[in-house]
Scaffold this active site. Structure first.
Site, PDB file in Angstrom:
ATOM      1  N   ASN A 119       0.860  -1.184   0.000  1.00 57.13           N
ATOM      2  CA  ASN A 119       0.000   0.000   0.000  1.00 57.13           C
ATOM      3  C   ASN A 119       0.895   1.232   0.000  1.00 57.13           C
ATOM      4  OD1 ASN A 119      -1.567   2.195   0.693  1.00 57.13           O
ATOM      5  ND2 ASN A 119      -2.403   1.303   2.581  1.00 57.13           N
ATOM      6  N   ARG A 159      -2.081  -1.484  -3.981  1.00 53.77           N
ATOM      7  CA  ARG A 159      -2.985  -0.352  -3.991  1.00 53.77           C
ATOM      8  C   ARG A 159      -2.599   0.512  -5.187  1.00 53.77           C
ATOM      9  NH1 ARG A 159      -2.486   5.190  -0.672  1.00 53.77           N
ATOM     10  NH2 ARG A 159      -4.512   6.055  -1.249  1.00 53.77           N
ATOM     11  N   HIS A 216      -9.159   7.042  -1.981  1.00 47.63           N
ATOM     12  CA  HIS A 216      -9.194   6.386  -0.664  1.00 47.63           C
ATOM     13  C   HIS A 216     -10.389   5.442  -0.561  1.00 47.63           C
ATOM     14  CE1 HIS A 216      -7.040  10.187   0.992  1.00 47.63           C
ATOM     15  NE2 HIS A 216      -6.138   9.223   0.870  1.00 47.63           N
ATOM     16  N   ARG A 223      -1.112  19.067   0.084  1.00 47.03           N
ATOM     17  CA  ARG A 223      -2.045  19.502  -0.967  1.00 47.03           C
ATOM     18  C   ARG A 223      -3.038  20.528  -0.416  1.00 47.03           C
ATOM     19  NH1 ARG A 223      -3.566  13.456  -2.379  1.00 47.03           N
ATOM     20  NH2 ARG A 223      -1.890  12.944  -0.924  1.00 47.03           N
ATOM     21  N   GLU A 251      -6.483  -0.974   4.932  1.00 52.96           N
ATOM     22  CA  GLU A 251      -6.549  -1.074   3.471  1.00 52.96           C
ATOM     23  C   GLU A 251      -5.876  -2.368   3.008  1.00 52.96           C
ATOM     24  OE1 GLU A 251      -4.733   2.847   3.504  1.00 52.96           O
ATOM     25  OE2 GLU A 251      -6.029   3.454   1.845  1.00 52.96           O
TER      26      GLU A 251
HETATM   27  C1  LIG Z   1      -5.258   9.291  -2.640  1.00 54.43           C
HETATM   28  C2  LIG Z   1      -4.366   9.773  -1.572  1.00 54.43           C
HETATM   29  O1  LIG Z   1      -4.341  10.947  -1.298  1.00 54.43           O
HETATM   30  O2  LIG Z   1      -3.611   8.849  -0.933  1.00 54.43           O
HETATM   31  P1  LIG Z   1      -2.600   9.098   0.280  1.00 54.43           P
HETATM   32  O3  LIG Z   1      -3.424   9.602   1.411  1.00 54.43           O
HETATM   33  O4  LIG Z   1      -2.052   7.727   0.563  1.00 54.43           O
HETATM   34  O5  LIG Z   1      -1.605  10.083  -0.174  1.00 54.43           O
HETATM   35 MG   LIG Z   2      -2.916   6.052   3.150  1.00 51.72          MG
END
Ligand SMILES: CC(=O)OP(=O)(O)O
Ligand SMILES: [Mg+2]
Ligand SMILES: Nc1ncnc2c1ncn2[C@@H]1O[C@H](COP(=O)(O)OP(=O)(O)O)[C@@H](O)[C@H]1O
Length: 399
Positions: A7, A94, A183, A242, A385
């Site tokens: 993952n 994943r 997610h 982000r 997950e």
């Molecule tokens: C889709 C996503 O943001 O995954 P992660 O939280 O693992 O960065």
């Molecule tokens: Mg994660």
């Protein structure tokens, strides 16, 4: 049947080896803080009553390197759990972006790899890493089935009004521009756990996944009907690096008036924003430490983070026409009780009231942290997950 699950998230690489159908792993572990200071691997091997933990703390520059170190731990030394590559029947991966083509676990062929590659630009922090991990696993376990489980799959149930953007249809038909959501494996797993806990198949659940990436989903009777991430895993909540939702006019403005290129804009919104951009670190533990030193930027980052989640809870209460339970999960959701408290504060009008003492008592097992008379259950549920991926792989191979 031994199934190894990989993952890879944006900041971490988690893995578990299962002897299916057992839910208890043979071993599990994670590499964290990949690409930033303080990277480490924690590897745990479970024997009958005992467990052995191995910790390594050398810098890991990228996920491919992390996976190679992990595979060494699995196959070499006193606590090796794999004696030969043939011991592993399948490797479950994943994969974050599957576009519209995948709604279930999928055997990875050259064609599937090409499709994953085509989606690199839509999930730049994830699909390239997922692809690299597939290649490393193919080299290490050439006889094993490689299987992809996509983050987007659970969100394929979104109704059109939730998955379409208000732009001309041509962009959807020609360019596939729609909400995909991410997610999904985590939202599916924790919402199923909640349904079992509540003993209520007909249920209105809000699932809040707060990891490095963060997203929130509205789930009605076990089916996802809306989710905060969209075309790529960039929209919605504020995350580690982000921005989450931002008015697209900002992009036009920076291009027109500050000469930003596409690359610079992508870097800004994907890698330099969120907790890192506002508070100085992408890691919630660092932000908490800074808060302890009265750092104003860290405080602002925490306020923005909680406020955005609260706003989405209100939105999804409307979408679901009520709430039976909200779920907190993933790294921050499971470990940061202060964030759970900040999110749930002043939501009494929605029937959400937290028991602050219970909230501090979460220890890794599913726990309701609401007051007894709270209309809405507040559940902290550890996501898994890896197990969800392993069971989907097992089901696929059984047929
Ligand atoms: C889709 C996503 O943001 O995954 P992660 O939280 O693992 O960065
Ligand atoms: Mg994660
Ligand atoms: N004890 C803790 N307290 C607060 N935050 C934590 C704790 N442990 C982990 N986290 C946070 O969890 C986040 C990583 O979550 P995780 O679900 O592992 O992310 P991902 O899978 O996206 O890489 C990091 O921001 C980290 O700071």
């Amino acid at each position: 049947m031994n199934i190894l699950v990989i993952n890879s998230g944006s900041s971490s690489l988690k893995y578990q080896l299962f002897k299916m159908p057992s839910k208890s792993p043979v071993c599990s572990g994670l590499a964290e803080r990949i690409g930033i200071d303080g990277s480490f691997i924690k590897h745990t091997v479970y024997n009958k009553e005992d467990k052995h933990i191995i910790e390594q703390t050398s810098f890991i520059s990228n996920h491919g390197e992390g996976l190679k170190q992990i595979l060494k731990l699995l196959t070499q030394g006193e606590f090796a759990v794999i004696t030969s590559p043939e011991d592993v029947a399948a490797v479950g991966h994943r994969v974050v972006h599957g576009g519209e083509n995948f709604s279930g676990a999928t055997i990875i062929t050259d064609d599937v790899k090409q499709q994953i590659k085509k989606l690199f630009s839509l999930a730049p922090l994830h699909n390239p890493i997922n692809y690299k991990c597939i290649e490393v696993a193919e080299e290490t376990f050439p006889g094993a089935k490689q299987i992809a489980v996509f983050d987007t799959a659970f969100h394929q149930s979104l109704p059109e009004e939730a998955y379409r953007y208000a732009i001309p249809e041509w962009y959807y038909k020609e360019h596939g521009i729609r909400v995909y959501g991410f997610h999904g494996t985590s939202h599916k797993y924790v919402s199923e756990q909640a349904i079992t806990y509540l003993k209520k198949q007909e249920s209105k659940i809000i699932s809040i996944h707060l990891g490095n990436g963060c997203s929130i989903s509205a789930i009605k009777n076990g089916k996802c009907i809306d989710t905060s991430m969209g075309f790529g895993p960039l929209s919605g909540l504020m995350m580690g690096t982000r921005s989450g939702d931002i008015d697209p006019s900002v992009v036009f403005h920076l291009m027109e008036h500050a000469g930003y290129t596409l690359d610079q804009l992508s870097t800004l919104l994907n890698k330099q924003s969120g907790l890192l951009g506002v508070g100085g670190s992408s890691d919630m533990r660092d932000i908490r430490k800074l808060l302890g030193e009265d750092d104003d930027a860290a405080k602002l980052a925490l306020d923005l983070y909680a406020y955005r989640i609260k706003k989405f809870i209100g939105t999804y209460a409307a979408v679901l026409n009520g709430i039976d339970a909200i779920i907190f999960t993933a790294g921050v959701g499971e470990n940061d009780s202060a964030m759970r408290q900040a999110v749930c504060k002043n939501l009494n009008y929605l029937g959400i009231s937290m028991d602050d003492d219970k909230n501090l008592k979460y220890k890794g097992e599913i726990l309701a942290v609401n007051e007894l008379d709270s209309q809405v259950k507040i559940l902290v549920i550890p996501t898994n997950e890896e197990y969800e991926i392993s069971s989907q792989c097992f089901e696929l191979l059984k047929v």
